[in-house]
Design a protein around this motif. Sequence first.
Motif, PDB file in Angstrom:
ATOM      1  N   MET A 118       0.813  -1.213   0.000  1.00  0.00           N
ATOM      2  CA  MET A 118       0.000   0.000   0.000  1.00  0.00           C
ATOM      3  C   MET A 118       0.847   1.263   0.000  1.00  0.00           C
ATOM      4  O   MET A 118       0.310   2.375   0.052  1.00  0.00           O
ATOM      5  CB  MET A 118      -0.913   0.005   1.230  1.00  0.00           C
ATOM      6  CG  MET A 118      -1.874  -1.161   1.322  1.00  0.00           C
ATOM      7  SD  MET A 118      -3.219  -1.048   0.135  1.00  0.00           S
ATOM      8  CE  MET A 118      -4.135   0.336   0.805  1.00  0.00           C
ATOM      9  N   SER A 119       2.155   1.127  -0.062  1.00  0.00           N
ATOM     10  CA  SER A 119       3.043   2.285  -0.094  1.00  0.00           C
ATOM     11  C   SER A 119       3.020   2.927  -1.479  1.00  0.00           C
ATOM     12  O   SER A 119       2.484   2.370  -2.441  1.00  0.00           O
ATOM     13  CB  SER A 119       4.473   1.876   0.273  1.00  0.00           C
ATOM     14  OG  SER A 119       4.579   1.587   1.641  1.00  0.00           O
ATOM     15  N   GLY A 120       3.616   4.114  -1.572  1.00  0.00           N
ATOM     16  CA  GLY A 120       3.687   4.803  -2.850  1.00  0.00           C
ATOM     17  C   GLY A 120       4.458   4.004  -3.881  1.00  0.00           C
ATOM     18  O   GLY A 120       5.323   3.192  -3.531  1.00  0.00           O
ATOM     19  N   ARG A 121       4.145   4.239  -5.134  1.00  0.00           N
ATOM     20  CA  ARG A 121       4.770   3.494  -6.237  1.00  0.00           C
ATOM     21  C   ARG A 121       5.555   4.444  -7.145  1.00  0.00           C
ATOM     22  O   ARG A 121       5.167   4.714  -8.285  1.00  0.00           O
ATOM     23  CB  ARG A 121       3.707   2.754  -7.043  1.00  0.00           C
ATOM     24  CG  ARG A 121       2.826   1.774  -6.242  1.00  0.00           C
ATOM     25  CD  ARG A 121       3.623   0.600  -5.749  1.00  0.00           C
ATOM     26  NE  ARG A 121       2.796  -0.369  -5.047  1.00  0.00           N
ATOM     27  CZ  ARG A 121       2.532  -1.597  -5.507  1.00  0.00           C
ATOM     28  NH1 ARG A 121       3.012  -1.982  -6.673  1.00  0.00           N
ATOM     29  NH2 ARG A 121       1.801  -2.433  -4.789  1.00  0.00           N
ATOM     30  N   PRO A 122       6.691   4.988  -6.664  1.00  0.00           N
ATOM     31  CA  PRO A 122       7.496   5.858  -7.525  1.00  0.00           C
ATOM     32  C   PRO A 122       8.169   5.054  -8.632  1.00  0.00           C
ATOM     33  O   PRO A 122       8.265   3.827  -8.553  1.00  0.00           O
ATOM     34  CB  PRO A 122       8.538   6.428  -6.559  1.00  0.00           C
ATOM     35  CG  PRO A 122       8.687   5.372  -5.511  1.00  0.00           C
ATOM     36  CD  PRO A 122       7.316   4.774  -5.344  1.00  0.00           C
ATOM     37  N   ALA A 123       8.631   5.732  -9.654  1.00  0.00           N
ATOM     38  CA  ALA A 123       9.349   5.065 -10.738  1.00  0.00           C
ATOM     39  C   ALA A 123      10.594   4.393 -10.170  1.00  0.00           C
ATOM     40  O   ALA A 123      11.336   4.999  -9.375  1.00  0.00           O
ATOM     41  CB  ALA A 123       9.727   6.079 -11.815  1.00  0.00           C
ATOM     42  N   PHE A 124      10.818   3.147 -10.557  1.00  0.00           N
ATOM     43  CA  PHE A 124      11.980   2.412 -10.063  1.00  0.00           C
ATOM     44  C   PHE A 124      13.086   2.542 -11.098  1.00  0.00           C
ATOM     45  O   PHE A 124      12.998   1.994 -12.198  1.00  0.00           O
ATOM     46  CB  PHE A 124      11.634   0.941  -9.831  1.00  0.00           C
ATOM     47  CG  PHE A 124      12.731   0.159  -9.167  1.00  0.00           C
ATOM     48  CD1 PHE A 124      12.883   0.190  -7.791  1.00  0.00           C
ATOM     49  CD2 PHE A 124      13.615  -0.598  -9.922  1.00  0.00           C
ATOM     50  CE1 PHE A 124      13.909  -0.521  -7.170  1.00  0.00           C
ATOM     51  CE2 PHE A 124      14.632  -1.313  -9.321  1.00  0.00           C
ATOM     52  CZ  PHE A 124      14.777  -1.269  -7.933  1.00  0.00           C
ATOM     53  N   THR A 125      14.140   3.283 -10.768  1.00  0.00           N
ATOM     54  CA  THR A 125      15.193   3.589 -11.726  1.00  0.00           C
ATOM     55  C   THR A 125      16.516   2.902 -11.418  1.00  0.00           C
ATOM     56  O   THR A 125      17.498   3.131 -12.114  1.00  0.00           O
ATOM     57  CB  THR A 125      15.420   5.108 -11.786  1.00  0.00           C
ATOM     58  OG1 THR A 125      15.779   5.579 -10.474  1.00  0.00           O
ATOM     59  CG2 THR A 125      14.153   5.826 -12.247  1.00  0.00           C
ATOM     60  N   ALA A 126      16.557   2.065 -10.383  1.00  0.00           N
ATOM     61  CA  ALA A 126      17.812   1.403 -10.010  1.00  0.00           C
ATOM     62  C   ALA A 126      18.318   0.530 -11.154  1.00  0.00           C
ATOM     63  O   ALA A 126      17.538  -0.154 -11.823  1.00  0.00           O
ATOM     64  CB  ALA A 126      17.613   0.570  -8.754  1.00  0.00           C
ATOM     65  N   LYS A 127      19.623   0.536 -11.348  1.00  0.00           N
ATOM     66  CA  LYS A 127      20.237  -0.229 -12.430  1.00  0.00           C
ATOM     67  C   LYS A 127      21.151  -1.334 -11.928  1.00  0.00           C
ATOM     68  O   LYS A 127      21.680  -2.114 -12.719  1.00  0.00           O
ATOM     69  CB  LYS A 127      21.045   0.708 -13.336  1.00  0.00           C
ATOM     70  CG  LYS A 127      20.227   1.825 -13.957  1.00  0.00           C
ATOM     71  CD  LYS A 127      19.131   1.305 -14.855  1.00  0.00           C
ATOM     72  CE  LYS A 127      18.366   2.446 -15.527  1.00  0.00           C
ATOM     73  NZ  LYS A 127      17.234   1.964 -16.354  1.00  0.00           N
ATOM     74  N   ASP A 128      21.370  -1.396 -10.611  1.00  0.00           N
ATOM     75  CA  ASP A 128      22.254  -2.421 -10.062  1.00  0.00           C
ATOM     76  C   ASP A 128      21.797  -2.777  -8.653  1.00  0.00           C
ATOM     77  O   ASP A 128      20.845  -2.200  -8.123  1.00  0.00           O
ATOM     78  CB  ASP A 128      23.713  -1.949 -10.051  1.00  0.00           C
ATOM     79  CG  ASP A 128      23.910  -0.615  -9.348  1.00  0.00           C
ATOM     80  OD1 ASP A 128      23.218  -0.356  -8.340  1.00  0.00           O
ATOM     81  OD2 ASP A 128      24.740   0.189  -9.806  1.00  0.00           O
TER      82      ASP A 128
END
Length: 409
Positions: A118-128
Motif C-alpha cells: 500500500m506504499s507509494g509506487r514511484p518510478a523504479f530507476t535502479a540499475k544495479d
Amino acid sequence: MAGAVEPSANEANQAASASVSLPWWVRYTRWRPTSTAERERAERNLLAVTQTNLNVQNTSVGPGKQQYMHSIQGGPLDGTPLVCVPGYGAGAAFYFRNLPSFCRYFRTFAVDPLGTGMSGRPAFTAKDRLSAENFFITALDKWRETMGLEKVILMGHSMGGYLAATYALQHPERVQHLVLMLEHLSQTKQAEDYKPPAMVQSPWTWRGQLYRFAMNCWEWGATPGGFVRALGPWGRTLIERYARNRFREGMALTEEEVAAFEDYFYHITAAKGSGEHALRHILKPFAWAHHPLEGQLQHLKVPVTFIYGEGDWMDPKGGARVCQEIRQERGQLTPADLLVTSIPQAGHYPFLDQPDLFMKALLEHTKPYRLESAADDAPLTKHAGAGVDVVVTSGDSCQETAAKQRKHS
C-alpha cells in the motif's frame, strides 16, 4: 512528515460500503479491475478480521507524490517498537493473523517497503544491486526517523528479511534485535560449476526453449506482478486460486479470512509496478542471490535469531551456519541471540500457517524487550493450537538447547 492517522480498521470498515463506487464506464472499460480506493477498501476488510483496534498511516519519505510508506499500527505507546517487513510480492497486512498478539506485547508497526503493498509506487530507476537496496533502505530509515523510533526490533520475512538484515548491517545503532525468516536470500550461493537440469540444457527441445525464454524474461525485468497485470481481468482469478490453494498448511485460512485475503492480495499485486522490479538486481534466476548475505552477517553487531517453518523449502541449517559464523566473530550478545527456531506443520509463511506457535517463538526470542505486564499464559490469538511443539535450537550446534514449549491442546 507523517500523514494523518486514519480511524481504526474496524470503524473504517463499518463506515465503508461493501464495494467502492466507481462510474460504470470505468468499471466496464478498464483492463485491470483495481484502483487506490479498492486497494484501501480491501485492506480495511482484511484488518477487520483481526477484531483489533488498528490504525493505518502514510508517512512521507521523500519529495515526490509517490514517496511515502504505508504502515499498520497498534499496541501500547510505551511498548518496545516491533517493525515487521513482509516478503516479495506480499504486503503489511499479510501479518493480519499475528497483529492481535503482536499488539499485546509490542508497539507494533507492519510496514510496506517503498514501492510495494500500500506504499507509494514511484518510478523504479535502479540499475544495479546497490541502488536497488538503497531504494528500500534509505526510505525505511527515513520512515523510522519520521516516526520518532530510536531503536526497534526488526523482523523480516523472505525478501523482507534480506532488507531487514541489510538495514541492520548499515544501521546497527537503530536495531535492538533482528528476527529473520529467510535462507535462500542470505545463505545460498550459486556454485561456479552449476548447470541446469539435463532436460533443459538442449536448445532444440521445447523444455530447453522454455527454460531460455524464462531466463531472458528474468533478465528483461519480468515480474509476477507484471504477469498478473498483463492478464487484465483474468489476473484476479489467478490470484484467487493461488491464495486458496497456497495457505493450507497448519491452521489453514478460514473462508472469511481467505475471501478478504485474496481480495487484498490481488489489489496490491495489480497496482503499478515499482519496488517489485528490484528482483532481478538482488536475485539471479532460481533465487540465487547476486550478493549473498552469508559472508557479511558475521559482522552483524546486533542480536539475531532465525525462525523457519519445518515444511519450508528454506533449510534451517543455513541459519545455523550463519549463527556459527557470528559466534566465532563476536560471541553471543544475549541469551536469545543466535537461536534458530523451527515451527512444526508450517511452510514458507510460518506466521500465517501457525500463528500461535509463531508467537511463542517470537516471545522466546524477544523476552528481554517485551512488556512484562502481558500475561504469558493467556491465549495468544483466537486460533486453536496444533498440538505440537515449537523447537528452539542453538545456532551454534543446531542441537536443542531450550526446553520444548508445552503441547498446546
